[in-house]
Motif scaffolding. Structure first.
Motif, PDB file in Angstrom:
ATOM      1  N   LYS A   1       0.833  -1.202   0.000  1.00  0.00           N
ATOM      2  CA  LYS A   1       0.000   0.000   0.000  1.00  0.00           C
ATOM      3  C   LYS A   1       0.871   1.258   0.000  1.00  0.00           C
ATOM      4  O   LYS A   1       0.609   2.201  -0.734  1.00  0.00           O
ATOM      5  CB  LYS A   1      -0.907  -0.010   1.236  1.00  0.00           C
ATOM      6  N   ILE A   2       1.932   1.248   0.794  1.00  0.00           N
ATOM      7  CA  ILE A   2       2.840   2.392   0.847  1.00  0.00           C
ATOM      8  C   ILE A   2       3.533   2.580  -0.496  1.00  0.00           C
ATOM      9  O   ILE A   2       3.659   3.702  -0.995  1.00  0.00           O
ATOM     10  CB  ILE A   2       3.875   2.204   1.983  1.00  0.00           C
ATOM     11  N   ALA A   3       3.963   1.486  -1.120  1.00  0.00           N
ATOM     12  CA  ALA A   3       4.638   1.575  -2.419  1.00  0.00           C
ATOM     13  C   ALA A   3       3.706   2.110  -3.494  1.00  0.00           C
ATOM     14  O   ALA A   3       4.119   2.910  -4.337  1.00  0.00           O
ATOM     15  CB  ALA A   3       5.168   0.204  -2.831  1.00  0.00           C
TER      16      ALA A   3
ATOM     17  N   GLU B   1       3.304   5.884  -2.904  1.00  0.00           N
ATOM     18  CA  GLU B   1       4.500   6.602  -3.362  1.00  0.00           C
ATOM     19  C   GLU B   1       4.578   6.669  -4.875  1.00  0.00           C
ATOM     20  O   GLU B   1       4.983   7.673  -5.437  1.00  0.00           O
ATOM     21  CB  GLU B   1       5.766   5.914  -2.796  1.00  0.00           C
ATOM     22  N   GLU B   2       4.164   5.580  -5.535  1.00  0.00           N
ATOM     23  CA  GLU B   2       4.175   5.571  -6.993  1.00  0.00           C
ATOM     24  C   GLU B   2       3.178   6.576  -7.549  1.00  0.00           C
ATOM     25  O   GLU B   2       3.464   7.281  -8.518  1.00  0.00           O
ATOM     26  CB  GLU B   2       3.822   4.154  -7.497  1.00  0.00           C
TER      27      GLU B   2
ATOM     28  N   ASN C   1       4.624  10.060  -7.091  1.00  0.00           N
ATOM     29  CA  ASN C   1       5.718  10.317  -8.037  1.00  0.00           C
ATOM     30  C   ASN C   1       5.194  10.590  -9.438  1.00  0.00           C
ATOM     31  O   ASN C   1       5.804  11.332 -10.184  1.00  0.00           O
ATOM     32  CB  ASN C   1       6.696   9.139  -8.072  1.00  0.00           C
ATOM     33  N   ASN C   2       4.081   9.989  -9.797  1.00  0.00           N
ATOM     34  CA  ASN C   2       3.490  10.196 -11.125  1.00  0.00           C
ATOM     35  C   ASN C   2       2.732  11.508 -11.225  1.00  0.00           C
ATOM     36  O   ASN C   2       2.472  11.979 -12.325  1.00  0.00           O
ATOM     37  CB  ASN C   2       2.562   9.036 -11.491  1.00  0.00           C
ATOM     38  N   SER C   3       2.400  12.097 -10.095  1.00  0.00           N
ATOM     39  CA  SER C   3       1.621  13.347 -10.114  1.00  0.00           C
ATOM     40  C   SER C   3       2.474  14.555 -10.381  1.00  0.00           C
ATOM     41  O   SER C   3       3.576  14.715 -10.228  1.00  0.00           O
ATOM     42  CB  SER C   3       0.909  13.556  -8.786  1.00  0.00           C
TER      43      SER C   3
END
Length: 176
Positions: A165-167, A170-171, A174-176
């Motif tokens: 869930k944390i990964a 974070e993904e 990072n994409n935003s």
């Protein structure tokens, strides 16, 4: 079905104990009703390894390939054989000798593979590579003796789900 894997160990322990009680529940003079309780108990008791094998297989890194189809086939085989024997024998069990015992040996293997696969997947995710028998044999025995093993296995599964869930958060950030 990730919500089932996200449950705490004591929730699953209670569900497994209910399945175990239903499996062993007998009504004197009513073999059919006792058989139905046994079937429901077996299904409840076997749901956790099925869900763990299925859901954790989806979380495996792409470089790790475990034979998920073999897990599904063996799950189907041992459940059909076990439930078929229950229905045919009216819940009393059967004895197999001679050539009829040979398919039962495979059904026993299918049951053990059904229990070993979730241990294999869990260790493979934790280690980041395909786990060997020596690495997951302890977890196999924890699954084999499930009501006790759940206290050790479920917190590890919850950690894996939390890390996933944390990964994913974070993904997304990072994409935003």
């Amino acid at each position: 079905m990730k919500f089932i894997l996200a449950l705490k160990h004591w929730h699953i322990f209670i569900i497994l104990v209910i399945g175990s009680v239903l499996y062993n529940f007998t009504i004197e003079g009513n073999a059919h009703l006792s058989m139905y309780f046994t079937i429901v108990g077996v299904v409840i008791y076997s749901l956790w390894p099925m869900f763990v094998g299925n859901e954790l297989n989806q979380l495996l890194p792409k470089r790790i390939t475990l034979n998920f189809n073999f897990f599904l086939i063996n799950t189907f085989i041992w459940l059909v054989v076990f439930l078929g024997i229950l229905v045919i024998s009216n819940g009393e069990g059967m004895t197999f000798t001679g050539l009829s015992a040979l398919p039962m040996f495979y059904a026993i293997f299918a049951y053990f593979y059904f229990l070993a696969y979730p241990a294999m997947v869990l260790n493979s995710i934790e280690k980041g590579k395909e786990a060997s028998l020596g690495q997951y044999i302890g977890d196999f025995f924890l699954i084999l003796f499930l009501p006790i093993g759940i206290w050790f296995l479920q917190p590890r599964i919850n950690r894996i789900l939390e890390n996933e869930k944390i990964a994913s958060v974070e993904e997304l950030s990072n994409n935003s």
